[in-house]
Design a protein around this motif. Sequence first.
Motif, short mmCIF file in Angstrom:
data_model
loop_
_atom_site.label_atom_id
_atom_site.label_comp_id
_atom_site.label_asym_id
_atom_site.label_seq_id
_atom_site.Cartn_x
_atom_site.Cartn_y
_atom_site.Cartn_z
N ASP A 20 0.86 -1.18 0.00
CA ASP A 20 0.00 0.00 0.00
C ASP A 20 0.90 1.23 0.00
O ASP A 20 1.36 1.68 1.05
CB ASP A 20 -0.91 -0.01 1.23
N TYR A 79 0.24 4.15 -0.39
CA TYR A 79 -0.40 5.34 0.16
C TYR A 79 -0.47 5.31 1.68
O TYR A 79 -0.93 6.27 2.30
CB TYR A 79 -1.81 5.51 -0.43
N SER A 80 0.00 4.22 2.27
CA SER A 80 -0.05 4.12 3.73
C SER A 80 0.95 5.08 4.37
O SER A 80 1.97 5.45 3.77
CB SER A 80 0.25 2.70 4.19
N ARG A 81 0.65 5.48 5.59
CA ARG A 81 1.53 6.38 6.33
C ARG A 81 2.91 5.75 6.52
O ARG A 81 3.94 6.41 6.36
CB ARG A 81 0.89 6.70 7.68
N GLU A 82 2.96 4.46 6.85
CA GLU A 82 4.23 3.78 7.10
C GLU A 82 5.09 3.75 5.84
O GLU A 82 6.30 3.98 5.89
CB GLU A 82 3.98 2.35 7.60
N TYR A 83 4.47 3.45 4.71
CA TYR A 83 5.22 3.40 3.45
C TYR A 83 5.77 4.78 3.11
O TYR A 83 6.94 4.92 2.76
CB TYR A 83 4.33 2.89 2.32
#
Length: 76
Positions: A45, A47-51
Amino acid sequence: PSTNARTPVNVSSEHDLTRAEVKADLAVWKRAGMDRFWNKSVTPDIYSREYKMAQAEYLRMRNGPEYQEELQRLQQ
């Protein structure tokens, strides 16, 4: 132009990357934690914050002294 995690940073099409440059880039990519998103059979993902946080850290390191230090270490 936009940059994503799979696009080399600051690499002109006028010169081929050396083996050391590729290895240094991979080292900082891993140190930023990007490998944990790509070691699965499913596309991460992006678009995830972690990525996005890991990607920002990779870009910071790739354009900072960490990359240059790794490159110098590999060229010795």
